[in-house]
Design a protein around this motif. Structure first.
Motif, PDB file in Angstrom:
ATOM      1  N   ILE A  19      41.314  22.012  56.318  1.00  0.00           N
ATOM      2  CA  ILE A  19      42.614  21.961  55.829  1.00  0.00           C
ATOM      3  C   ILE A  19      43.259  23.335  55.108  1.00  0.00           C
ATOM      4  O   ILE A  19      42.619  23.361  53.754  1.00  0.00           O
ATOM      5  N   ALA A  20      44.107  24.025  55.709  1.00  0.00           N
ATOM      6  CA  ALA A  20      44.666  25.009  54.985  1.00  0.00           C
ATOM      7  C   ALA A  20      46.077  24.661  54.491  1.00  0.00           C
ATOM      8  O   ALA A  20      46.952  24.503  55.426  1.00  0.00           O
ATOM      9  N   THR A  21      46.364  24.578  53.207  1.00  0.00           N
ATOM     10  CA  THR A  21      47.681  24.073  52.796  1.00  0.00           C
ATOM     11  C   THR A  21      48.509  25.425  52.339  1.00  0.00           C
ATOM     12  O   THR A  21      47.887  26.112  51.286  1.00  0.00           O
ATOM     13  N   ALA A  22      49.640  25.567  52.999  1.00  0.00           N
ATOM     14  CA  ALA A  22      50.424  26.879  52.835  1.00  0.00           C
ATOM     15  C   ALA A  22      51.687  26.471  52.389  1.00  0.00           C
ATOM     16  O   ALA A  22      52.096  25.338  52.856  1.00  0.00           O
ATOM     17  N   GLU A  23      52.453  27.783  52.097  1.00  0.00           N
ATOM     18  CA  GLU A  23      53.912  27.426  51.866  1.00  0.00           C
ATOM     19  C   GLU A  23      54.571  26.979  52.906  1.00  0.00           C
ATOM     20  O   GLU A  23      55.571  25.881  53.093  1.00  0.00           O
ATOM     21  N   ARG A  24      54.272  27.735  54.246  1.00  0.00           N
ATOM     22  CA  ARG A  24      54.950  27.251  55.580  1.00  0.00           C
ATOM     23  C   ARG A  24      53.711  27.560  56.445  1.00  0.00           C
ATOM     24  O   ARG A  24      52.715  28.237  56.248  1.00  0.00           O
ATOM     25  N   LEU A  25      54.072  27.104  57.831  1.00  0.00           N
ATOM     26  CA  LEU A  25      53.549  27.214  59.078  1.00  0.00           C
ATOM     27  C   LEU A  25      53.628  28.761  59.471  1.00  0.00           C
ATOM     28  O   LEU A  25      54.743  29.319  59.435  1.00  0.00           O
ATOM     29  N   PRO A  26      52.555  29.525  60.072  1.00  0.00           N
ATOM     30  CA  PRO A  26      52.485  30.645  60.472  1.00  0.00           C
ATOM     31  C   PRO A  26      53.494  30.542  61.757  1.00  0.00           C
ATOM     32  O   PRO A  26      53.154  29.720  62.623  1.00  0.00           O
ATOM     33  N   THR A  27      54.370  31.899  62.142  1.00  0.00           N
ATOM     34  CA  THR A  27      54.627  31.919  63.597  1.00  0.00           C
ATOM     35  C   THR A  27      53.488  32.582  64.322  1.00  0.00           C
ATOM     36  O   THR A  27      52.651  33.183  63.803  1.00  0.00           O
ATOM     37  N   ALA A  28      53.777  32.891  65.607  1.00  0.00           N
ATOM     38  CA  ALA A  28      52.789  33.454  66.569  1.00  0.00           C
ATOM     39  C   ALA A  28      52.435  34.773  66.120  1.00  0.00           C
ATOM     40  O   ALA A  28      53.288  35.537  65.932  1.00  0.00           O
ATOM     41  N   GLY A  29      51.277  34.989  66.015  1.00  0.00           N
ATOM     42  CA  GLY A  29      50.873  36.636  65.587  1.00  0.00           C
ATOM     43  C   GLY A  29      50.946  36.718  63.960  1.00  0.00           C
ATOM     44  O   GLY A  29      50.536  37.829  63.404  1.00  0.00           O
ATOM     45  N   GLU A  30      51.450  35.912  63.471  1.00  0.00           N
ATOM     46  CA  GLU A  30      51.834  36.051  62.004  1.00  0.00           C
ATOM     47  C   GLU A  30      50.541  35.525  61.029  1.00  0.00           C
ATOM     48  O   GLU A  30      49.841  34.471  61.358  1.00  0.00           O
ATOM     49  N   THR A  31      50.186  36.336  59.971  1.00  0.00           N
ATOM     50  CA  THR A  31      49.073  35.940  58.982  1.00  0.00           C
ATOM     51  C   THR A  31      50.048  35.348  57.370  1.00  0.00           C
ATOM     52  O   THR A  31      50.771  36.144  57.089  1.00  0.00           O
ATOM     53  N   ILE A  32      49.560  34.364  57.143  1.00  0.00           N
ATOM     54  CA  ILE A  32      50.099  33.901  55.977  1.00  0.00           C
ATOM     55  C   ILE A  32      48.950  33.875  54.721  1.00  0.00           C
ATOM     56  O   ILE A  32      47.699  33.263  54.981  1.00  0.00           O
ATOM     57  N   GLY A  33      49.237  34.354  53.652  1.00  0.00           N
ATOM     58  CA  GLY A  33      48.191  34.459  52.650  1.00  0.00           C
ATOM     59  C   GLY A  33      48.523  33.355  51.530  1.00  0.00           C
ATOM     60  O   GLY A  33      49.663  32.532  51.636  1.00  0.00           O
ATOM     61  N   GLY A  34      47.460  33.286  50.488  1.00  0.00           N
ATOM     62  CA  GLY A  34      47.649  32.299  49.382  1.00  0.00           C
ATOM     63  C   GLY A  34      47.646  30.817  49.872  1.00  0.00           C
ATOM     64  O   GLY A  34      47.915  29.929  48.953  1.00  0.00           O
ATOM     65  N   ALA A  35      47.198  30.490  50.725  1.00  0.00           N
ATOM     66  CA  ALA A  35      46.488  29.245  50.964  1.00  0.00           C
ATOM     67  C   ALA A  35      45.576  28.573  50.376  1.00  0.00           C
ATOM     68  O   ALA A  35      44.794  29.223  49.718  1.00  0.00           O
ATOM     69  N   VAL A  36      45.329  27.226  50.215  1.00  0.00           N
ATOM     70  CA  VAL A  36      44.236  26.692  49.622  1.00  0.00           C
ATOM     71  C   VAL A  36      43.550  25.842  50.777  1.00  0.00           C
ATOM     72  O   VAL A  36      43.836  24.918  51.483  1.00  0.00           O
ATOM     73  N   LEU A  37      42.300  26.028  50.651  1.00  0.00           N
ATOM     74  CA  LEU A  37      41.461  25.490  51.704  1.00  0.00           C
ATOM     75  C   LEU A  37      40.887  24.213  51.215  1.00  0.00           C
ATOM     76  O   LEU A  37      40.216  24.148  50.158  1.00  0.00           O
ATOM     77  N   SER A  38      40.558  22.983  52.002  1.00  0.00           N
ATOM     78  CA  SER A  38      39.790  22.177  51.504  1.00  0.00           C
ATOM     79  C   SER A  38      39.110  21.496  52.892  1.00  0.00           C
ATOM     80  O   SER A  38      39.734  21.385  53.971  1.00  0.00           O
ATOM     81  N   GLU A  39      38.247  20.554  52.752  1.00  0.00           N
ATOM     82  CA  GLU A  39      37.302  20.018  53.811  1.00  0.00           C
ATOM     83  C   GLU A  39      37.462  18.442  53.368  1.00  0.00           C
ATOM     84  O   GLU A  39      37.278  17.972  52.532  1.00  0.00           O
ATOM     85  N   GLN A  40      37.782  17.732  54.615  1.00  0.00           N
ATOM     86  CA  GLN A  40      37.983  16.262  54.463  1.00  0.00           C
ATOM     87  C   GLN A  40      37.520  15.546  55.930  1.00  0.00           C
ATOM     88  O   GLN A  40      37.273  16.107  57.035  1.00  0.00           O
ATOM     89  N   PRO A  41      36.867  14.348  55.659  1.00  0.00           N
ATOM     90  CA  PRO A  41      36.654  13.598  56.842  1.00  0.00           C
ATOM     91  C   PRO A  41      37.706  13.504  57.766  1.00  0.00           C
ATOM     92  O   PRO A  41      38.801  13.120  57.092  1.00  0.00           O
ATOM     93  N   GLY A  42      37.774  13.421  58.791  1.00  0.00           N
ATOM     94  CA  GLY A  42      39.035  13.317  59.713  1.00  0.00           C
ATOM     95  C   GLY A  42      38.422  12.937  61.326  1.00  0.00           C
ATOM     96  O   GLY A  42      37.236  12.292  61.267  1.00  0.00           O
ATOM     97  N   GLY A  43      39.268  13.313  62.252  1.00  0.00           N
ATOM     98  CA  GLY A  43      39.379  12.521  63.650  1.00  0.00           C
ATOM     99  C   GLY A  43      40.195  11.342  63.725  1.00  0.00           C
ATOM    100  O   GLY A  43      40.105  10.391  62.704  1.00  0.00           O
ATOM    101  N   LYS A  44      40.924  10.982  64.680  1.00  0.00           N
ATOM    102  CA  LYS A  44      41.732  10.052  64.883  1.00  0.00           C
ATOM    103  C   LYS A  44      40.880   8.688  64.865  1.00  0.00           C
ATOM    104  O   LYS A  44      41.571   7.830  64.209  1.00  0.00           O
ATOM    105  N   GLY A  45      40.031   8.856  65.457  1.00  0.00           N
ATOM    106  CA  GLY A  45      38.917   7.544  65.522  1.00  0.00           C
ATOM    107  C   GLY A  45      38.592   7.227  64.117  1.00  0.00           C
ATOM    108  O   GLY A  45      38.781   6.051  63.886  1.00  0.00           O
ATOM    109  N   ALA A  46      37.865   7.900  63.453  1.00  0.00           N
ATOM    110  CA  ALA A  46      37.410   7.863  62.110  1.00  0.00           C
ATOM    111  C   ALA A  46      38.458   7.466  61.268  1.00  0.00           C
ATOM    112  O   ALA A  46      38.366   6.638  60.294  1.00  0.00           O
ATOM    113  N   ASN A  47      39.707   8.213  61.205  1.00  0.00           N
ATOM    114  CA  ASN A  47      40.627   7.744  60.282  1.00  0.00           C
ATOM    115  C   ASN A  47      41.237   6.302  60.610  1.00  0.00           C
ATOM    116  O   ASN A  47      41.599   5.667  59.682  1.00  0.00           O
ATOM    117  N   GLN A  48      41.183   5.932  61.706  1.00  0.00           N
ATOM    118  CA  GLN A  48      41.726   4.611  62.051  1.00  0.00           C
ATOM    119  C   GLN A  48      40.765   3.514  61.500  1.00  0.00           C
ATOM    120  O   GLN A  48      41.154   2.649  61.045  1.00  0.00           O
TER     121      GLN A  48
END
Length: 288
Positions: A19-48
């Motif tokens: 998961i990259a947490t950023a100020e906003r979502l990028p548009t097509a072809g755009e690069t956004i800096g300053g995001a924070v990266l995290s790793e988490q367990p996920g998947g819709k099945g596992a989450n449920q």
């Protein structure tokens, strides 16, 4: 409502969420800096499955991970949540991975690399008549169809991501859960016997054969991450309905669980027992 919550077996995806947490979502072809990266367990099945266990249900996961460090991490996360992982296969393929960008409002963009999820098999897996079986569409449709055929009790499909559904599958579903956009993308759901539709901040509703029969408003909450909120809603709704709550109360309880989840940064957030949310959403007359 019964004090003993029912058994839920989830057949579905298990992913590592990057998961990259950023100020906003990028548009097509755009690069956004300053995001924070995290790793988490996920998947819709596992989450449920994790949500069902944390809410107090007896939760079993049927899925697949890779024989790698990520797979071991996902199994540990499920076990720590209280999920039975005996039917999670460890395969040579890599563990599924979801690449997620989340903006400051909690909205997200997701790309899923299914990995081992694409090789899930139900060979040797059985379902008891007392189990509610909950599937999503992040694993192959043939696997979901096989689960529907094998399930002997209450069968639920979270039809996400949206796709055309075979008539055989829809007929077998005791309940389908979708969000507003998925409901619009799957016209056949208008004929389904029971469909729960979520509307984000506008709450949720229940439809029988396309006719609205119940609805409940959502609770206002500060949004941290919407990734696991729908999954928590699914688990809570299944448990609430199977515990004997009527449609309106079950939707209200599931909305409260979803609101709790959306305020947490984790895709598999800590949750209170289901009874807490039942009390939280009790009509004034019940509290007297």
């Amino acid at each position: 409502m019964s004090n003993a919550l029912p058994a839920v077996t989830v057949v579905g995806s298990i992913n590592l969420d990057l998961i990259a947490t950023a100020e906003r979502l990028p548009t097509a072809g755009e690069t956004i800096g300053g995001a924070v990266l995290s790793e988490q367990p996920g998947g819709k099945g596992a989450n449920q499955a994790a949500a069902a266990a944390r809410l107090g249900g007896t939760a079993r996961m049927v899925g697949a991970v890779g024989n790698d460090a990520q797979g071991r991490k996902m199994l540990d996360a499920l076990a720590n949540a209280g999920v039975d992982t005996a039917d999670v296969a460890v395969l040579p393929e890599p563990t599924g991975t979801a690449l997620i960008v989340v903006d400051r409002e909690g909205e997200n963009q997701i790309v899923v690399c299914p990995g081992a999820n694409s090789h899930l098999s139900l060979d040797g897996v059985e379902f008891g008549p007392e189990e509610a079986v909950l599937c999503q569409l992040e694993v192959g449709l043939p696997v979901v169809l096989e689960a529907a055929r094998k399930a002997r009790g209450f069968f639920v499909l979270n039809a996400a991501p949206a796709m055309d559904l075979p008539a055989e599958l829809l007929v077998r579903c005791d309940l389908v859960i979708v969000n507003e956009s998925e409901y619009a993308l799957i016209p056949a759901l208008a004929e389904a016997k029971l469909v729960a539709v979520t509307y984000g901040g506008d709450g949720s509703a229940m439809f029988e054969h396309g006719r609205k029969v119940a609805e409940a408003p959502s609770a206002a909450v500060a949004v941290a991450n919407t990734v696991g909120a729908g999954d928590a809603f699914c688990a809570a709704l299944v448990l609430a309905l199977r515990s004997g709550l009527d449609y309106n109360r079950a939707l209200a309880v599931a909305n409260a669980v979803g609101a709790h989840a959306v305020g947490e940064s984790s895709s598999q957030p800590d949750l209170a027992r289901l009874g807490h949310y039942v009390e939280q959403t009790a009509p004034a007359a019940d509290a007297l």
